[in-house]
Design a protein around this motif. Structure first.
Motif, short mmCIF file in Angstrom:
data_model
loop_
_atom_site.label_atom_id
_atom_site.label_comp_id
_atom_site.label_asym_id
_atom_site.label_seq_id
_atom_site.Cartn_x
_atom_site.Cartn_y
_atom_site.Cartn_z
N GLU A 161 0.82 -1.30 0.07
CA GLU A 161 0.00 -0.07 -0.07
C GLU A 161 0.75 1.21 -0.06
O GLU A 161 1.90 1.38 0.84
CB GLU A 161 -0.93 0.04 1.28
CG GLU A 161 -1.89 1.08 1.19
CD GLU A 161 -2.93 1.04 0.67
OE1 GLU A 161 -3.85 1.90 0.73
OE2 GLU A 161 -3.16 -0.07 -0.33
N PRO A 205 -0.15 6.72 2.87
CA PRO A 205 -1.39 7.68 2.55
C PRO A 205 -1.06 9.03 2.73
O PRO A 205 -0.04 9.36 3.36
CB PRO A 205 -2.36 7.19 4.02
CG PRO A 205 -1.71 5.85 4.35
CD PRO A 205 -0.41 5.77 3.83
N SER A 265 -14.63 7.39 -1.27
CA SER A 265 -13.68 6.73 -0.53
C SER A 265 -13.52 5.13 -0.82
O SER A 265 -12.38 4.65 -0.28
CB SER A 265 -14.14 6.59 1.08
OG SER A 265 -15.38 6.07 1.21
N THR A 319 -11.44 6.26 -5.08
CA THR A 319 -10.22 7.14 -5.17
C THR A 319 -9.12 6.40 -4.61
O THR A 319 -7.92 6.42 -5.22
CB THR A 319 -10.50 8.51 -4.36
OG1 THR A 319 -10.63 8.37 -3.11
CG2 THR A 319 -11.47 9.23 -5.29
N PRO A 320 -9.30 5.64 -3.60
CA PRO A 320 -7.74 4.75 -3.08
C PRO A 320 -7.43 3.89 -4.15
O PRO A 320 -6.09 3.39 -4.45
CB PRO A 320 -8.35 4.19 -1.77
CG PRO A 320 -9.42 5.16 -1.28
CD PRO A 320 -10.33 5.39 -2.49
N ARG A 340 -5.74 5.57 -6.96
CA ARG A 340 -4.26 5.63 -6.55
C ARG A 340 -3.60 4.77 -6.56
O ARG A 340 -2.26 4.77 -7.00
CB ARG A 340 -4.15 6.55 -5.29
CG ARG A 340 -2.81 7.00 -5.08
CD ARG A 340 -2.71 7.70 -3.79
NE ARG A 340 -1.12 7.72 -3.32
CZ ARG A 340 -0.62 7.94 -2.29
NH1 ARG A 340 -1.00 7.76 -1.18
NH2 ARG A 340 0.80 7.93 -2.21
N ASN A 341 -3.93 3.52 -6.08
CA ASN A 341 -3.24 2.18 -5.81
C ASN A 341 -2.88 1.90 -7.53
O ASN A 341 -1.69 1.33 -7.60
CB ASN A 341 -3.82 1.27 -5.47
CG ASN A 341 -3.83 1.79 -3.79
OD1 ASN A 341 -3.43 2.46 -3.23
ND2 ASN A 341 -4.72 0.88 -2.91
N ARG A 390 -8.81 -1.49 -3.13
CA ARG A 390 -8.37 -0.75 -1.90
C ARG A 390 -8.60 -1.75 -1.00
O ARG A 390 -9.50 -2.51 -0.76
CB ARG A 390 -9.26 0.46 -1.71
CG ARG A 390 -10.59 0.53 -1.45
CD ARG A 390 -10.95 1.65 -0.71
NE ARG A 390 -10.88 1.11 0.70
CZ ARG A 390 -11.26 2.03 1.89
NH1 ARG A 390 -11.79 3.07 1.55
NH2 ARG A 390 -10.99 1.66 3.16
N THR A 393 -10.31 -0.11 5.50
CA THR A 393 -9.94 1.23 6.20
C THR A 393 -8.97 0.68 7.37
O THR A 393 -9.29 -0.15 8.24
CB THR A 393 -11.17 1.73 6.81
OG1 THR A 393 -11.89 2.33 5.55
CG2 THR A 393 -10.72 3.02 7.55
N ASN A 420 -7.40 5.60 4.50
CA ASN A 420 -6.84 4.96 3.23
C ASN A 420 -5.65 5.88 2.28
O ASN A 420 -5.52 6.79 2.79
CB ASN A 420 -8.22 4.81 2.38
CG ASN A 420 -8.81 6.03 2.06
OD1 ASN A 420 -8.53 7.21 1.36
ND2 ASN A 420 -10.29 6.13 2.22
N ALA A 421 -5.69 5.29 1.26
CA ALA A 421 -4.69 5.97 0.57
C ALA A 421 -4.51 7.46 0.17
O ALA A 421 -3.58 8.09 -0.03
CB ALA A 421 -4.15 5.11 -1.09
N THR A 422 -5.82 7.78 -0.17
CA THR A 422 -6.30 8.97 -0.53
C THR A 422 -6.54 10.11 0.77
O THR A 422 -6.91 11.35 0.66
CB THR A 422 -7.34 9.24 -1.53
OG1 THR A 422 -8.37 8.75 -1.13
CG2 THR A 422 -6.68 8.81 -2.83
#
Length: 782
Positions: free
Chosen positions: A25, A28, A541, A544-545, A548-549, A609, A612, A725-727
């Protein structure tokens, strides 16, 4: 599982926390990360298609040999279908098929229930054919009102146990009802902390009041509907107005015995849903089944779009509620010692009339709390989840009771809230709003106008909300970068108008250091891979992660390509520039040069993703995910001679994690507030108790909030780094509408000196409250 140190918090309340994140991952985006594209205002990239009329909604779909369907509906709230003859309809001009949707002998439970369906060459021919169908009924006793249905001798709506149905728009984690049916009443969800009944008996002061909310229809601009085409004996394509492409796919597959992979669902644009549009069928009408059967019978594609009257009557609504709220308190210390809420609500023949978590989960310093709720069945169509299901009803009652208790104890309503809420961000929002809204001065002005019995009254009120980050792991997003430097993002999620298309592009542009217009986003088609349903404020939520991943994985592969080209010993030795260039010492490759070195057409990655993994500063009850805090302040102006109320201003202070796009975020908050203003002051489904039918199933007599009714809206986004999460994103669709009606009701109470305890707040109710306040003052003078 790696551990990373993150800067988490909000405003000046930022701390360093250790967070365990899954292997692979990316670190964040926390409070220390300054993004260049994400978090910046950006217009919707699909906006020009909408304003130019090029966007094609389900209503706009036209196919060769397309037929149009219509449904015959029961005119009675309770009746037995004794005869059904479809042959006369088949002889009508243009009609190609007619099918039953109910069997002779079936018990029809609400006016508007499906009886039969026809398909014809033109919409007006289908409607005319319905008039030719012979349907006979044996009318049976019925009950419409919630209070009437609770009477022991009321006609029984259901003759056996009732299964609770849930959709992706329902609040995640909310308990299902499990009580046994008692007449038309079935005990539902309960929330408990300590012993509220015992604490209430010991309380030095007990405030008690009953609050009511109305049935509230979704009233989306685009009605429910779909276009159904068979592509052979075992494959179909469906264009649907839906909030959940994959729930439509799965229901169509189940209805017709198909493999899900053989069902393609397309939703390129969608004109609103608010929780009602999950699945192929609507809550009170089997439109998916009808369209599919008619298409199979004729061998032609079939379009079935409901009209406005059907949309009001058959596709769900927010349940009503009757809530008796009791607050135990100590007048000396101003402490609330117990909360007890007893709620009854009707979802018609359906279930799910809960009242959210404002009473149990906001005021956590109150040691003893009991919230009891029950479904009351009536002969009306089934309700369904509606933007923050249960929470708007619960917030109206609980927040109104808080203000009334504050008045009874002679304390400030904000001070009472601050004394009993442990969420640090919501407390910060209350204090910020108190200053920004000029609370003390406006309250003083309101009191002065009451004192001199001014014709034009003004008042202010506030209310709070609770929601959670309910992002899921379901989505699989594909990101690719071509040899020409083109970035593409693909997923089967639907954009329901909230702007997820633009946000997905922003995340990809951020990762690659490229301008927003260099990113192409393709979505709205089940062939593009698993997405998520847009309910529970979980789209941003969840998606978007994953974007990004996937983008980070592509970027890592590009780094490998650069390492080889620049003869680096490891990709870790390279440095990315803010414009997507990459360098090793004095050697560098521009973005375009790097992409030209791609072997093949493109570098592609698909990613999801994880669950959480953090929830700073406070988690949602029963979850390990962040609790979203929100506060709204309202000002109203009231003509005390006519009772007319006008909401003049709303200040909304909301948290939705890291803000992806302030423009679309503010747009969602504005929409939630406008919906709340309509709920507070205008909108109400009106049923005729003697006929059992809806009397205002249109936009002439049913009054949603119009342009002239919209107050001045100011929005403060309290960005929070929660480490979730990542974003760092979570949603805002639901939280924005939860406190609006309650804040307006409290402002009305401030202006009048007496609360209106039922929605909508009509002129007649205002005049009644004024008279009640005048009588109370007269009695006090005596």
């Amino acid at each position: 599982m790696p551990t990373v140190k993150l800067r988490l918090g909000y405003a000046d309340q930022v701390v360093t926390k250790s967070v365990d994140i899954p292997e692979g991952e990316p670190t964040p985006w926390d409070g220390s990360v300054k993004t260049r594209v994400v978090g910046r205002p950006a217009p919707r990239i699909e906006g020009d298609l909408k304003v130019s009329g090029e966007a094609r909604y389900t209503h706009d779909i036209k196919l060769p040999k397309l037929l149009h369907a219509a449904i015959l509906r029961s005119p009675h709230p309770c009746a037995k279908l004794t005869a059904l003859d479809l042959e006369p309809a088949l002889r009508m001009p243009g009609v190609e098929a007619a099918i039953p949707l109910a069997s002779v002998g079936a018990r029809m439970l609400y006016a508007g229930q499906d009886v039969a369906a026809v398909a014809a060459a033109r919409p007006e021919q289908a409607r005319a054919a319905l008039e030719a169908i012979v349907a006979d009924y044996a009318v049976q006793p019925f009950v419409i009102g919630t209070r009437a249905a609770m009477d022991e001798g009321a006609p029984r709506v259901h003759q056996g146990a009732v299964e609770e149905k849930r959709t992706g728009a329902d609040e995640p984690g909310a308990e299902k009802a499990s009580g046994a049916l008692q007449g038309n009443v079935r005990p539902g969800r309960s929330q408990k902390r300590g012993d509220a009944k015992k604490a209430m008996r010991a309380a030095k002061l007990v405030f008690e009041a009953e609050y009511e909310t109305q049935c509230h229809t979704h009233s989306a601009l685009e009605t429910h509907g779909l276009v159904f085409r068979w592509d052979g004996a075992d494959a179909v394509t469906v264009w649907a107005s839906t909030q959940s492409i994959f729930s439509v796919r799965d229901e169509v597959a189940a209805l017709f015995g198909l493999e899900p992979a053989k069902v393609r669902v397309i939703t390129k644009f969608m004109g609103g849903g608010f929780g009602a549009k999950f699945g192929a069928n609507a809550p009170g009408t089997a439109i998916g089944k009808a369209a599919g059967e008619l298409a199979r019978a004729t061998g032609k594609p079939v379009k079935l779009m409901l009209d406005r009257s059907e949309e009001h009557r058959c596709t769900g609504y927010r349940p009503d509620s009757i809530q008796r709220v009791r607050l135990g308190a100590d007048p000396k210390s101003k402490a609330i010692t117990a909360i007890h809420v007893q709620a009854h609500g009707s979802a018609g023949v359906g279930t799910g009339a809960g009242v959210g978590r404002n009473a149990s989960a906001v005021y956590t310093k109150v040691p003893d709390v009991l919230v009891e709720s029950a479904d009351v069945f009536t002969h009306a169509g089934p309700a369904v989840a509606f933007r923050a299901p249960g929470h708007t009803q619960g917030a109206f009652a609980m927040e109104s009771a808080m203000d009334e208790l504050a008045r009874a104890m002679g304390t400030d309503p904000i001070a009472l809230r601050l004394a009993h809420d442990t969420h640090p961000l919501r407390r910060w929002q209350l204090e910020l709003g108190r200053d920004r809204f000029d609370w003390a001065a406006r309250r003083a002005e309101s009191a002065a106008r009451r004192e001199r019995d001014a014709r034009i009254r003004r008042g202010v009120g506030c209310a709070v909300s609770i929601w959670g980050d309910f992002g899921t792991t379901d989505a699989r997003v594909e990101v690719s970068v071509s040899r020409g430097g083109r970035i593409e993002v693909r997923d089967g999620v639907q954009d329901i108008g909230s702007g997820i298309t633009t946000v997905m592009a922003q995340v990809a542009a951020e990762v690659f250091g490229q301008p927003l217009d260099s990113v192409r986003v393709e979505l709205g088609d089940s062939l593009l891979g698993p997405g998520v349903g847009s309910g529970g404020s979980k789209t941003t939520s969840s998606i978007t992660p994953a974007v990004r991943n996937a983008a980070e994985a592509v970027k890592a592969e590009l780094a490998n390509i650069a390492a080889e080209a620049l003869e680096a010993s490891s990709p870790s030795k390279l440095r990315w520039g803010p414009d997507g260039s990459i360098s090793l010492g004095r050697q560098s490759l521009s973005w375009a040069e790097l992409c030209k070195r791609i072997d093949g057409e493109a570098v592609v990655s698909v990613a999801s993703r994880p669950r959480t993994y953090a929830a700073h500063p406070k988690s949602f009850p029963g979850f390990t995910t962040p609790q979203a805090a929100g506060v709204q302040f309202a000002e109203v102006e009231i003509d005390s001679w006519t009772g007319v109320v006008r909401c003049t201003q709303i200040l909304a202070i909301h948290d939705c994690g890291r803000v992806m796009n302030p423009t679309t975020t503010r747009s969602q908050i504005n929409g939630g507030i406008i919906l709340g203003v309509g709920y507070a002051l205008m909108e109400q489904r009106i049923m005729d108790p003697s006929l059992g039918v809806m009397l205002n199933a249109n936009f002439e007599a049913y009054k949603p909030c119009g342009a002239k009714d919209v107050p001045e809206i100011a929005v403060i986004l309290t960005e929070v780094a929660s480490g979730n999460n990542a974003t760092g994103a979570y949603g805002i669709g639901e939280p924005a509408t939860i406190p609006t009606a309650a804040a307006i009701a409290n402002a009305v109470g401030d202006a009048l000196g007496a609360h209106v305890r039922s929605l909508p707040i009509t002129p007649a109710k205002v005049l009644e409250a004024l008279e009640r306040a005048r009588r109370a003052r007269a009695q006090g003078a005596d």
